[in-house]
Design a protein around this motif. Structure first.
Motif, PDB file in Angstrom:
ATOM      1  N   ARG A  13     -26.822 -39.083   3.354  1.00 33.81           N
ATOM      2  CA  ARG A  13     -27.729 -38.781   4.824  1.00 33.81           C
ATOM      3  C   ARG A  13     -29.455 -38.812   4.470  1.00 33.81           C
ATOM      4  O   ARG A  13     -29.997 -38.402   4.954  1.00 33.81           O
ATOM      5  CB  ARG A  13     -27.759 -37.806   6.128  1.00 33.81           C
ATOM      6  CG  ARG A  13     -26.501 -38.430   6.102  1.00 33.81           C
ATOM      7  CD  ARG A  13     -25.348 -36.650   7.301  1.00 33.81           C
ATOM      8  NE  ARG A  13     -26.791 -37.182   8.470  1.00 33.81           N
ATOM      9  CZ  ARG A  13     -26.198 -37.319   9.929  1.00 33.81           C
ATOM     10  NH1 ARG A  13     -24.629 -37.921   9.514  1.00 33.81           N
ATOM     11  NH2 ARG A  13     -26.976 -37.253  10.903  1.00 33.81           N
ATOM     12  N   ALA A  14     -29.661 -39.535   3.371  1.00 33.13           N
ATOM     13  CA  ALA A  14     -31.230 -39.273   2.789  1.00 33.13           C
ATOM     14  C   ALA A  14     -32.335 -39.887   4.085  1.00 33.13           C
ATOM     15  O   ALA A  14     -31.535 -41.108   4.050  1.00 33.13           O
ATOM     16  CB  ALA A  14     -31.139 -39.648   1.737  1.00 33.13           C
ATOM     17  N   GLU A  15     -33.318 -39.197   4.023  1.00 36.46           N
ATOM     18  CA  GLU A  15     -34.348 -40.364   5.031  1.00 36.46           C
ATOM     19  C   GLU A  15     -34.860 -41.069   4.001  1.00 36.46           C
ATOM     20  O   GLU A  15     -34.844 -40.557   2.634  1.00 36.46           O
ATOM     21  CB  GLU A  15     -35.289 -38.591   5.053  1.00 36.46           C
ATOM     22  CG  GLU A  15     -34.761 -38.164   6.717  1.00 36.46           C
ATOM     23  CD  GLU A  15     -34.599 -38.477   7.622  1.00 36.46           C
ATOM     24  OE1 GLU A  15     -35.364 -39.360   7.640  1.00 36.46           O
ATOM     25  OE2 GLU A  15     -33.267 -38.142   8.378  1.00 36.46           O
ATOM     26  N   PRO A 183     -23.256 -28.144  14.855  1.00 34.52           N
ATOM     27  CA  PRO A 183     -21.996 -29.545  15.251  1.00 34.52           C
ATOM     28  C   PRO A 183     -22.171 -30.443  16.358  1.00 34.52           C
ATOM     29  O   PRO A 183     -21.792 -31.200  16.531  1.00 34.52           O
ATOM     30  CB  PRO A 183     -22.435 -28.102  17.037  1.00 34.52           C
ATOM     31  CG  PRO A 183     -23.835 -27.272  16.555  1.00 34.52           C
ATOM     32  CD  PRO A 183     -23.172 -27.221  15.525  1.00 34.52           C
ATOM     33  N   CYS A 184     -23.499 -30.709  15.009  1.00 37.00           N
ATOM     34  CA  CYS A 184     -23.665 -32.282  15.612  1.00 37.00           C
ATOM     35  C   CYS A 184     -23.247 -33.327  14.696  1.00 37.00           C
ATOM     36  O   CYS A 184     -22.973 -34.676  14.807  1.00 37.00           O
ATOM     37  CB  CYS A 184     -25.316 -32.640  15.626  1.00 37.00           C
ATOM     38  SG  CYS A 184     -25.785 -34.077  16.178  1.00 37.00           S
ATOM     39  N   PRO A 197     -30.613 -17.675  13.390  1.00 33.86           N
ATOM     40  CA  PRO A 197     -31.006 -19.010  13.094  1.00 33.86           C
ATOM     41  C   PRO A 197     -31.250 -18.873  11.547  1.00 33.86           C
ATOM     42  O   PRO A 197     -32.876 -18.453  11.684  1.00 33.86           O
ATOM     43  CB  PRO A 197     -31.769 -18.890  14.189  1.00 33.86           C
ATOM     44  CG  PRO A 197     -30.890 -18.521  15.263  1.00 33.86           C
ATOM     45  CD  PRO A 197     -30.527 -16.954  14.848  1.00 33.86           C
ATOM     46  N   LEU A 198     -31.372 -20.087  11.042  1.00 33.29           N
ATOM     47  CA  LEU A 198     -31.902 -20.535  10.089  1.00 33.29           C
ATOM     48  C   LEU A 198     -33.133 -21.410  10.008  1.00 33.29           C
ATOM     49  O   LEU A 198     -34.019 -22.240  11.375  1.00 33.29           O
ATOM     50  CB  LEU A 198     -30.819 -21.253   8.564  1.00 33.29           C
ATOM     51  CG  LEU A 198     -29.927 -20.975   7.981  1.00 33.29           C
ATOM     52  CD1 LEU A 198     -28.989 -21.398   7.537  1.00 33.29           C
ATOM     53  CD2 LEU A 198     -30.390 -19.354   7.493  1.00 33.29           C
ATOM     54  N   ALA A 199     -34.213 -21.446   8.958  1.00 38.35           N
ATOM     55  CA  ALA A 199     -35.539 -22.106   9.468  1.00 38.35           C
ATOM     56  C   ALA A 199     -35.027 -23.222   9.407  1.00 38.35           C
ATOM     57  O   ALA A 199     -34.439 -24.041   8.682  1.00 38.35           O
ATOM     58  CB  ALA A 199     -36.459 -21.562   8.031  1.00 38.35           C
ATOM     59  N   GLY A 200     -35.681 -24.055  10.170  1.00 39.33           N
ATOM     60  CA  GLY A 200     -35.622 -25.400  11.535  1.00 39.33           C
ATOM     61  C   GLY A 200     -34.434 -25.715  12.376  1.00 39.33           C
ATOM     62  O   GLY A 200     -34.331 -26.831  12.801  1.00 39.33           O
ATOM     63  N   VAL A 223     -32.532 -31.883  11.528  1.00 40.54           N
ATOM     64  CA  VAL A 223     -32.492 -33.768  11.008  1.00 40.54           C
ATOM     65  C   VAL A 223     -31.748 -34.015  12.482  1.00 40.54           C
ATOM     66  O   VAL A 223     -31.812 -35.064  12.943  1.00 40.54           O
ATOM     67  CB  VAL A 223     -32.187 -34.346   9.891  1.00 40.54           C
ATOM     68  CG1 VAL A 223     -31.244 -35.920   9.731  1.00 40.54           C
ATOM     69  CG2 VAL A 223     -32.144 -33.590   8.425  1.00 40.54           C
ATOM     70  N   CYS A 224     -31.154 -33.621  13.122  1.00 41.76           N
ATOM     71  CA  CYS A 224     -30.314 -33.839  14.340  1.00 41.76           C
ATOM     72  C   CYS A 224     -31.299 -34.096  15.223  1.00 41.76           C
ATOM     73  O   CYS A 224     -31.247 -34.241  15.912  1.00 41.76           O
ATOM     74  CB  CYS A 224     -28.973 -33.309  14.065  1.00 41.76           C
ATOM     75  SG  CYS A 224     -27.476 -33.666  13.161  1.00 41.76           S
TER      76      CYS A 224
END
Length: 266
Positions: A13-15, A183-184, A197-200, A223-224
């Motif tokens: 899923r590379a941007e 979960p997304c 929670p991790l960064a981001g 990203v999600c």
């Protein structure tokens, strides 16, 4: 035809390497123009009038098609798709070449003539059902758009999730089947082994930024969150099954918490 969207996901899923990005490149358009005039009779593209009207959107050269509605994506002629695999990454390109080579080694199996009319009858009815379900899918997406627009007018500004709501969302994301992953998308890690929670990582308001109860949100990767925030209501509608699955576990978590505290369920 091969699914370019699935290939993009499988390759990480590379941007900026989505199917739409690649199809817009000049080199891709040059390849399509050449393929359009040099494909053999055995490699004929899809006819522009093929497929179910309103579900398939096929380009005039027949080399690229898109499926609308829930679970849609971008498809391309296999010649074009293998070129996209090269664009995604060397590792993924090598894997695709290996799969194609293995398929070439398989012996040809002669087709069996089937005179039974039942499969054709069922296939036709399934096509009609597919069209109807796709129409229902679009109506549901339009209703979600109207609901979000109404909430925007009535509810106003953003409300952050309370500490209790955040704790519930974290507990659900930390437990099975997520085990600290988003979960997304199900790929990115959003929680540390200690449950932080991790960064981001983002506490996402699924319905509206003013609704901040546990059943109104979830914990997702950056990203999600970007796709859900900037992708419009159709992106959120497409992610409704994942959100509902997460919320089923939120409700279970809240019920267990009430039982432990001795409170009567509402």
């Amino acid at each position: 035809m091969l699914n370019l969207t699935d290939m993009w996901r499988a390759a990480g899923r590379a941007e900026h390497r989505r199917p739409a990005d690649w199809l817009a490149l000049e080199e891709t358009m040059r390849f399509r123009a050449h393929a359009d005039t040099h494909l053999t009779a055995l490699d004929e593209p899809v006819l522009p009038n093929a497929g179910d009207a309103g579900i398939w959107a096929i380009d005039t050269d027949g080399l690229v098609a898109a499926i609308r509605g829930h679970g849609g994506g971008t498809w391309a002629h296999w010649q074009l798709a293998l070129s996209y695999a090269c664009y995604l990454s060397p590792a993924f390109h090598l894997w695709c070449n290996t799969v194609v080579r293995a398929a070439m080694k398989r012996p040809d199996v002669p087709a069996v003539q089937d005179s039974d009319p039942l499969p054709l009858y069922l296939a036709e009815h399934f096509r009609h059902l597919h069209r109807r379900l796709d129409t229902v899918d679009r109506h549901a997406a339009d209703l979600m758009f109207l609901a979000l627009s109404g909430q925007e007018l009535v509810l106003g500004g953003r409300r952050e999730f309370s500490e209790l709501s955040r704790t519930i969302l974290i507990r659900v994301a930390m437990a099975e089947p997520y085990d600290g992953r988003c979960p997304c998308c199900g790929n990115a890690r959003i929680l540390s082994t200690e449950g932080r929670p991790l960064a981001g990582t983002e506490f996402d308001h699924f319905f509206h930024r003013r609704l901040n109860r546990p059943e109104h949100g979830w914990l997702v990767c950056t990203v999600c969150h970007g796709e859900l925030t900037h992708g419009g209501y159709l992106v959120r509608f497409a992610r409704t099954p994942e959100f509902r699955a997460f919320q089923a576990r939120v409700l279970k978590q809240r019920r267990l918490a009430r039982e432990r505290s001795g409170a009567s369920p509402r």
